[in-house]
Design an enzyme around this catalytic site. Structure first.
Site, mmCIF file in Angstrom:
data_model
loop_
_atom_site.group_PDB
_atom_site.id
_atom_site.type_symbol
_atom_site.label_atom_id
_atom_site.label_comp_id
_atom_site.label_asym_id
_atom_site.label_seq_id
_atom_site.Cartn_x
_atom_site.Cartn_y
_atom_site.Cartn_z
ATOM 1 C CB CYS A 1 -0.995 -0.045 1.149
ATOM 2 S SG CYS A 1 -2.467 0.910 0.774
ATOM 3 C CG HIS B 1 -3.619 -3.500 3.205
ATOM 4 N ND1 HIS B 1 -2.566 -3.031 3.967
ATOM 5 C CD2 HIS B 1 -4.261 -2.408 2.728
ATOM 6 C CE1 HIS B 1 -2.591 -1.711 3.966
ATOM 7 N NE2 HIS B 1 -3.604 -1.306 3.212
ATOM 8 C CD GLU C 1 -1.298 -6.041 5.357
ATOM 9 O OE1 GLU C 1 -1.000 -6.318 4.164
ATOM 10 O OE2 GLU C 1 -1.471 -4.863 5.741
#
Ligand code: GLN
Length: 540
Positions: free
Chosen positions: A384, A510, A512
């Site tokens: 990001c 993202h 994650e």
């Protein structure tokens, strides 16, 4: 819905006892016994969601598939279980009051006085029932945020008290997590705070069925009996939650050994079924016996906070699991980095990761670190804001646009290589204006991303306002930074890569939020694989 069992987890004595992880671990164990679970978090704050809160107040904001900005505990829920979470899994006092007040303004209460009981408590209960109805899971496990005794959690506790009264103890279970501190001078573990915390609950009409006591070593039989007697909880229902310093993924194993899952099932009159848990136990064995080690620098302005990049740290560990490698994270504050000392900070690192973020502070240090990763051929992963900084760095140092920037940091830049997408230009309200949640992305064949995902179409979660400025596409590609992932209509750039570099990937989304220990995210797995190659090379 009627057969769904409700498990409520409250916390006492202190915050930060690991209630979220306990909820997730219990979900993990019940799934291992063949049951389905839904997990829900009730946050007592008045904010609608943590989207506009400072990371110093709240830690990471976890984003669900459907774009809700939620508490980071939901990240644990998704990493430890198979459940898919949406905005319905995250409830705050703000949302509850907002819904009730909107109804009141519409006249839905037909002139009656609107009150905490029953209107607020009914709204809380409805959020729980809705989840049970939609998911039809065997269990709904609800974490009540905050600590018993806080003024703001009272309506939540009243709502769950009512549920127990209506549905009975075979359908509603109360689990209370407390702290049993050890007084250093006396060297003794003290049960008194737990007794007081249970008294607070009793005053609200809640008798816990199970007590989980956070403690530095397992409780003795005598301690359990004492707590049992003072708190009206059977002694086999008093569970030790011992501090785990190795891997967070050991916590379900610790609870299995303490028989938390069996105690829960027995208390609700459910069959304990066969436990099939070897996949998880093997996973932990793998983590504890990793053969290799890599050093990864994570460069973010909130690194002093343990939880600000929680999902990133977890995903790095998952990348380690995929490669039998222990990942040692070096947290570096970008404000400490300048062109002179960058090599001192990053020497010996096998990978450099710049995570997401907002605002200008620390940007120049991040750009220095990215230049170092790019020119020294150290694996680089930008997420990001990290991807946006990689684009700015390349713009300045390769394309030669000295003032290349994001309009977030310099709206007057002559080379706004990162800018807001036009339709969002006029919206100035904070919160609710971002690209949020999962969006599809199409990968270019032959790219690093394609070879890691092994798929052409992916879906990843977003949380940002700014994007790569598309008119620079050809210039970037000509000079060696390829755009390898796009939204299906090709208007939004999702991934940038440098093909002449061993592993240089920046993603606008993202990843994650999509990684589990049991299913490491392909990009984190690839990043750690490449970092361990560098580690091996530096050893040789
Ligand atoms: N501040 C950047 C944006 O809004 C990046 C956001 C992020 O990293 N989550 O686009």
């Amino acid at each position: 819905m009627s057969k769904t069992k409700y498990i409520f987890i409250t916390g006492g004595v202190s915050s930060s006892l690991g209630k979220g992880v306990t909820v997730a671990a219990l979900g993990c164990l019940l799934e291992a016994r063949g049951y389905s679970v839904s997990l829900q978090k009730m946050d007592p704050y008045i904010n609608i969601d943590p989207g506009t809160m400072s990371p110093y107040q709240h830690g990471e904001v976890y984003v669900t598939e459907d774009g809700a900005e939620t508490d980071l505990d939901l990240g644990y829920y998704e990493r430890f279980t198979k459940s898919h979470l949406s905005r319905k899994n995250s409830v705050s006092t703000g949302q509850i009051y907002h819904a009730v007040i909107e109804r009141e303004r519409k006249g839905d209460y037909l002139g009656r006085t609107v009150q905490v009981v029953p209107h607020i408590t009914n709204e809380i209960r409805n959020r729980i029932y809705t989840l049970a109805r939609e998911h039809e899971t065997d269990f709904v496990i609800v974490e009540i945020g905050g600590t018993v005794g806080d003024i703001e959690s009272v309506p939540f506790l009243e709502a769950i008290r009512q549920m127990r009264y209506e549905h009975g103890s075979s359908q509603v279970l109360f689990v209370h997590l407390t702290l049993v501190p050890t007084i250093t001078a006396a060297g003794e573990a003290k049960t008194k705070p737990t007794q007081h915390s249970v008294k607070e609950l009793l005053a609200l009409g809640i008798q816990p069925d199970i007590l989980i006591c956070r403690i530095n070593k397992p409780m003795t039989k005598e301690m359990k009996t004492k707590i049992s007697l003072f708190c009206n909880v059977k002694d086999q229902n008093v569970i030790s939650a011992v501090d785990i310093n190795t891997s967070i993924y050991e916590i379900p194993i610790m609870y299995k050994e303490e028989k938390l899952d069996e105690v829960v099932l027995n208390a609700l009159g459910m069959d304990t079924r066969k436990l099939s848990f070897s996949h998880w136990e093997n996973l932990v064995k793998k983590i504890l016996n990793a053969k290799k080690q890599v050093k990864i620098a994570v460069i973010g302005k909130y690194i002093s906070l343990q939880d600000a990049y929680r999902s990133v740290y977890e995903s790095l560990a998952h990348g380690g699991i995929a490669n039998d490698t222990e990942v040692v994270v070096h947290k570096i504050d970008p404000e400490d980095i300048d062109s002179k000392n960058v090599k001192d900070h990053l020497k010996g690192m096998h990978g450099i990761l710049v995570p997401g973020g907002f605002g200008e502070r620390g940007i120049e240090g991040k750009i220095q670190a990215i230049q170092y990763a790019r020119t020294k051929k150290i694996p680089f992963f930008g997420i990001c804001l990290g991807m946006q900084c990689a684009v700015i760095e390349f713009g300045r140092n390769v394309l030669g646009y000295k003032d290349a920037n994001s309009t977030e940091f310099n709206p007057k830049s002559n080379h706004p290589v990162i800018s807001m997408i036009e339709e969002q230009m006029e919206i100035e309200r904070m919160g609710g204006t971002m690209r949020l949640g999962a969006y599809p992305c199409i990968l270019k064949k032959g790219s690093t991303a394609y070879s890691e995902y092994k798929s052409e179409k992916i879906s990843e979660r977003h949380r940002h306002r700014f994007e790569f400025t598309l008119r620079y596409k050809d210039e970037y590609e000509k000079k060696g930074m390829n755009l390898t992932g796009f939204s299906p209509d090709e208007s939004l750039v999702e991934i940038v890569e440098i093909p002449s570099h061993p592993w240089f990937v920046g993603v606008q989304f993202h990843p994650e939020f999509n990684s589990k220990p049991t299913e490491p995210h392909p990009l984190f797995a690839g990043f750690i694989r490449q970092a361990s190659k560098l580690a091996k090379k530096s050893e040789d």
